[in-house]
Design an enzyme around this catalytic site. Structure first.
Site, short mmCIF file in Angstrom:
data_model
loop_
_atom_site.label_atom_id
_atom_site.label_comp_id
_atom_site.label_asym_id
_atom_site.label_seq_id
_atom_site.Cartn_x
_atom_site.Cartn_y
_atom_site.Cartn_z
N HIS A 257 -9.51 0.66 5.07
CA HIS A 257 -7.90 1.34 5.98
C HIS A 257 -8.70 2.09 6.75
O HIS A 257 -9.26 3.09 6.94
CB HIS A 257 -7.00 1.91 4.60
CG HIS A 257 -5.70 1.66 5.52
ND1 HIS A 257 -5.44 3.36 6.55
CD2 HIS A 257 -5.04 1.15 4.95
CE1 HIS A 257 -4.35 2.59 6.67
NE2 HIS A 257 -3.43 1.25 5.58
N ASN B 118 0.79 -1.35 0.07
CA ASN B 118 0.15 -0.03 0.03
C ASN B 118 0.59 1.34 -0.18
O ASN B 118 1.62 1.57 0.69
CB ASN B 118 -0.85 0.00 1.01
CG ASN B 118 -1.66 1.15 1.13
OD1 ASN B 118 -1.40 1.92 1.35
ND2 ASN B 118 -2.22 1.15 2.18
N SER C 70 3.92 -2.64 10.05
CA SER C 70 5.10 -2.38 10.49
C SER C 70 5.96 -3.70 9.71
O SER C 70 7.21 -3.96 10.94
CB SER C 70 6.36 -2.45 11.72
OG SER C 70 5.32 -0.83 12.29
N LYS D 194 -0.32 4.42 -0.44
CA LYS D 194 -0.61 5.95 0.48
C LYS D 194 0.04 6.31 -0.98
O LYS D 194 0.08 6.53 -1.84
CB LYS D 194 -0.01 5.17 1.64
CG LYS D 194 0.01 4.63 2.62
CD LYS D 194 0.36 4.52 3.54
CE LYS D 194 -0.29 3.38 4.58
NZ LYS D 194 -0.07 3.11 6.15
N GLU E 132 -7.01 4.59 7.70
CA GLU E 132 -6.91 5.87 7.71
C GLU E 132 -8.04 6.42 6.94
O GLU E 132 -8.05 7.57 7.24
CB GLU E 132 -5.32 6.13 7.36
CG GLU E 132 -4.12 6.47 7.64
CD GLU E 132 -2.66 5.16 6.82
OE1 GLU E 132 -3.18 6.07 5.81
OE2 GLU E 132 -1.53 4.84 7.04
N GLY F 73 2.64 2.26 10.68
CA GLY F 73 4.24 3.19 10.46
C GLY F 73 5.21 3.17 12.16
O GLY F 73 5.71 4.60 12.14
N GLU G 126 -5.23 -5.26 10.44
CA GLU G 126 -3.51 -3.48 11.14
C GLU G 126 -3.96 -3.09 11.88
O GLU G 126 -4.65 -2.30 12.22
CB GLU G 126 -3.83 -3.16 9.75
CG GLU G 126 -4.04 -3.52 7.90
CD GLU G 126 -3.45 -2.66 7.18
OE1 GLU G 126 -2.14 -2.91 6.70
OE2 GLU G 126 -3.61 -1.44 7.72
P1 13P Z 1 3.38 0.02 7.50
O1 13P Z 1 3.80 -0.59 7.01
O2 13P Z 1 4.01 1.76 6.82
O3 13P Z 1 3.44 0.23 8.92
O4 13P Z 1 2.09 0.54 7.30
C1 13P Z 1 0.57 -0.62 7.34
C2 13P Z 1 -0.52 -0.65 6.37
O5 13P Z 1 -0.82 1.00 7.04
C3 13P Z 1 -0.50 -0.92 5.15
O6 13P Z 1 -2.19 -0.45 4.82
#
Ligand code: 13P
Length: 253
Positions: A98, A9, A216, A11, A100, A176, A170
């Site tokens: 997601h 992803n 992560s 982003k 976010e 992150g 997740e």
């Molecule tokens: P990270 O791998 O940067 O922690 O992000 C995970 C994520 O949100 C994938 O959708």
């Protein structure tokens, strides 16, 4: 069908030029280095989709995903992109739910249910994300919350439609942060997710749905996470922006 999947992803990262370089490296490494039963998915920004699709061409183990779509088929929704538009350019999967988007764009259970329908009606695969924030885990509420997220947005689906999903667990506290869920925490939740699905749709479907872990994931922890019985791969954010690191993750099954 349950599959081994490494999904990146991206982003809101990379220009088209940077993204095409990254995608091209991933596609070539995936062709040369991956065992055949592993699928790589790249969820790229909307601006990159057409060009990345061209690069992927007929490559059999690389799929293209969008990171969101609108629930309506078309209409006066300035700035939005429909599932139909994504389907028309050859997108295979769409990430929905997601954390976010739940957090920053207040996407509700009902809205996600509508988006899922739009994606399924257009014969693409939803990658449905669920997972708890830190305060919920600290009060041991993660199982109730994940069950609610699944039930509220997914359980109106027919068994046939449900079996087309990919689910991604997740935990928000792991996204992150550099702090991934431990193998035990991931396995415990993935097992729970299959149990909840089994209670609704039966063990056949529960055992066939692919459940990815996200938060992560990197090349150094992927092998341990992916060897958990109920973990079918990863949804990878930051580490998917480096072609070598991402393909190394995809080689961790
Ligand atoms: P990270 O791998 O940067 O922690 O992000 C995970 C994520 O949100 C994938 O959708």
């Amino acid at each position: 069908m349950r599959k081994k999947i490494a999904a990146g992803n991206w982003k809101m990262n990379t220009t088209v030029e940077e993204g095409l370089k990254l995608a091209s490296e991933v596609i070539h490494m995936a062709q040369d280095e991956l065992i055949t039963d592993v699928s790589v998915i790249m969820a790229v920004p909307f601006t990159h989709l057409v060009a990345v699709k061209k690069l992927i061409g007929s490559s059999s183990n690389v799929l293209l995903a969008a990171q969101n779509c609108h629930q309506a088929a078309s209409g006066a929704f300035t700035g939005e992109i429909s599932a139909e538009m994504l389907k028309a350019i050859g997108v295979n999967c769409v990430i929905l739910g997601h954390s976010e988007r739940r957090e920053y764009y207040k996407e509700s259970f009902t809205l996600l249910e509508e988006k899922l329908q739009a994606v399924l009606q257009n014969e693409m695969t939803p990658i449905f994300c669920c997972g708890e924030k830190l305060d919920v885990r600290q009060s041991n509420g993660q199982f109730d919350l994940v069950k609610e997220q699944l039930a509220a947005s997914l359980f109106s689906l027919s068994p046939e439609d449900f079996s087309k999903l990919i689910i991604a667990y997740e935990p928000v506290w792991a996204i992150g942060t550099g702090v991934n869920a431990s193998d035990d925490q991931a396995q415990e939740m993935h097992h729970f997710i299959r149990k909840v699905i089994s209670q609704k749709y039966g063990s056949g479907i529960a055992n066939e749905v692919s459940v990815l872990y996200g938060g992560s994931v990197k090349a150094s922890n992927a092998k341990d996470l992916f060897s958990c019985a109920d973990v079918d791969g990863g949804l990878i954010g930051g580490a998917s922006l480096d072609s070598r690191g991402f393909v190394d993750i995809a080689k961790s099954f």
